[in-house]
Design a protein around this motif. Structure first.
Motif, PDB file in Angstrom:
ATOM      1  N   ILE A 104       0.340  -1.531   3.891  1.00 47.01           N
ATOM      2  CA  ILE A 104      -1.291  -1.538   4.214  1.00 47.01           C
ATOM      3  C   ILE A 104      -1.421  -0.882   5.936  1.00 47.01           C
ATOM      4  O   ILE A 104      -2.221  -0.431   5.937  1.00 47.01           O
ATOM      5  CB  ILE A 104      -1.483  -3.553   4.474  1.00 47.01           C
ATOM      6  N   ALA A 105      -0.380  -1.521   6.837  1.00 49.56           N
ATOM      7  CA  ALA A 105      -0.924  -0.955   7.748  1.00 49.56           C
ATOM      8  C   ALA A 105      -1.160   0.669   7.262  1.00 49.56           C
ATOM      9  O   ALA A 105      -1.713   1.707   8.328  1.00 49.56           O
ATOM     10  CB  ALA A 105       0.633  -1.064   9.086  1.00 49.56           C
ATOM     11  N   ASN A 106       0.159   1.834   6.622  1.00 49.37           N
ATOM     12  CA  ASN A 106       0.128   2.924   6.869  1.00 49.37           C
ATOM     13  C   ASN A 106      -1.224   3.360   5.623  1.00 49.37           C
ATOM     14  O   ASN A 106      -1.223   4.222   5.381  1.00 49.37           O
ATOM     15  CB  ASN A 106       1.302   3.011   5.798  1.00 49.37           C
ATOM     16  N   GLN A 107      -2.262   2.539   4.679  1.00 48.98           N
ATOM     17  CA  GLN A 107      -2.693   2.694   3.916  1.00 48.98           C
ATOM     18  C   GLN A 107      -3.780   3.118   5.294  1.00 48.98           C
ATOM     19  O   GLN A 107      -4.887   3.369   4.617  1.00 48.98           O
ATOM     20  CB  GLN A 107      -2.843   1.906   2.583  1.00 48.98           C
ATOM     21  N   ARG A 108      -4.103   2.044   6.370  1.00 46.21           N
ATOM     22  CA  ARG A 108      -5.802   1.836   6.797  1.00 46.21           C
ATOM     23  C   ARG A 108      -5.526   2.817   7.463  1.00 46.21           C
ATOM     24  O   ARG A 108      -5.832   3.656   8.105  1.00 46.21           O
ATOM     25  CB  ARG A 108      -5.548   0.771   7.258  1.00 46.21           C
TER      26      ARG A 108
ATOM     27  N   TYR B 156      -1.292 -13.697   3.648  1.00 47.21           N
ATOM     28  CA  TYR B 156      -0.969 -14.641   3.245  1.00 47.21           C
ATOM     29  C   TYR B 156      -2.538 -13.685   2.068  1.00 47.21           C
ATOM     30  O   TYR B 156      -2.094 -13.118   1.274  1.00 47.21           O
ATOM     31  CB  TYR B 156      -1.733 -15.528   2.428  1.00 47.21           C
ATOM     32  N   SER B 157      -3.621 -13.141   3.052  1.00 44.48           N
ATOM     33  CA  SER B 157      -4.042 -12.335   2.710  1.00 44.48           C
ATOM     34  C   SER B 157      -4.541 -10.726   2.994  1.00 44.48           C
ATOM     35  O   SER B 157      -4.379  -9.540   2.242  1.00 44.48           O
ATOM     36  CB  SER B 157      -5.650 -12.363   3.312  1.00 44.48           C
ATOM     37  N   GLY B 158      -3.256 -10.770   3.386  1.00 43.40           N
ATOM     38  CA  GLY B 158      -3.314  -9.168   3.822  1.00 43.40           C
ATOM     39  C   GLY B 158      -4.090  -8.623   4.804  1.00 43.40           C
ATOM     40  O   GLY B 158      -4.282  -7.382   4.776  1.00 43.40           O
ATOM     41  N   ASP B 159      -4.875  -9.296   5.214  1.00 42.72           N
ATOM     42  CA  ASP B 159      -6.408  -8.344   5.885  1.00 42.72           C
ATOM     43  C   ASP B 159      -5.764  -8.117   7.420  1.00 42.72           C
ATOM     44  O   ASP B 159      -4.673  -8.841   7.843  1.00 42.72           O
ATOM     45  CB  ASP B 159      -7.351  -9.597   6.416  1.00 42.72           C
ATOM     46  N   ILE B 160      -6.536  -7.171   8.298  1.00 44.22           N
ATOM     47  CA  ILE B 160      -5.771  -7.023   9.229  1.00 44.22           C
ATOM     48  C   ILE B 160      -6.909  -7.543   9.841  1.00 44.22           C
ATOM     49  O   ILE B 160      -8.212  -7.520  10.121  1.00 44.22           O
ATOM     50  CB  ILE B 160      -5.946  -5.337  10.003  1.00 44.22           C
ATOM     51  N   LEU B 161      -6.185  -8.238  11.088  1.00 47.38           N
ATOM     52  CA  LEU B 161      -7.271  -9.436  11.692  1.00 47.38           C
ATOM     53  C   LEU B 161      -7.030  -8.666  13.093  1.00 47.38           C
ATOM     54  O   LEU B 161      -8.480  -9.155  13.985  1.00 47.38           O
ATOM     55  CB  LEU B 161      -5.869 -10.693  11.633  1.00 47.38           C
TER      56      LEU B 161
END
Length: 165
Positions: free
Chosen positions: A40-44, A87-92
């Motif tokens: 997720i971090a690498n994608q964003r 849980y959601s994988g959202d970047i907070l």
């Protein structure tokens, strides 16, 4: 530091991890894996290399991802901190080095300047030479002290010879 400029991060050395960022607990939902958090971090934020990934400590914890050598930010202090909901994988929350208040930027520059990392080899050579100045000053101070002791003894000897005559 607060008198100079208020910090936007609660603690510049611990980063966002010390902030009150929590995952939204969803009963029964399985947390994402560390590999998914990294993806997720690498994608964003594809720039830079993974430096640290800290898993959540409890059911309200976050994945804390730190990427370094983010060249789009800076050649010298390019790092990025990312907080991800487990849980959601959202970047907070996300923090880029060199951003924030003047106090945050000043603290971001402390390590590159004091380690010699800033300004490449000329910066490293400058830090090395300033580090070597302390032992050089000590040695030259001892040499000068011994010279003065010898000069004082020689002057006392000369006075003794004059009075003996």
């Amino acid at each position: 530091m607060k008198q100079f400029s208020p910090l936007q991060r609660p603690n510049a050395w611990e980063g966002m991890e010390s902030a009150k960022i929590h995952s939204r607990y969803i009963p029964g939902k399985k947390a994402i894996t560390p590999g998914q958090a990294e993806a997720i971090a690498n994608q964003r934020y594809p720039d830079g290399q993974m430096w640290m990934l800290s898993p959540p400590a409890d059911e309200l914890g976050i994945y804390y991802v730190w990427k370094r050598d983010v060249s789009e930010l800076s050649q010298y202090i390019g790092y990025r901190e990312i907080a991800i909901d487990q849980y959601s994988g959202d970047i907070l929350k996300m923090y880029d080095s060199g951003s924030g208040s003047a106090g945050d930027v000043l603290l971001d520059w402390q390590w590159p300047l004091h380690s010699g990392y800033a300004f490449g080899w000329p910066g490293r050579i400058l830090v090395l030479s300033s580090d070597l100045a302390c032992p050089v000053l000590f040695v030259t101070g001892v040499i000068r002290w011994r010279q003065k002791c010898r000069a004082r003894r020689a002057a006392e000897e000369l006075d003794r010879h004059r009075t003996d005559r």
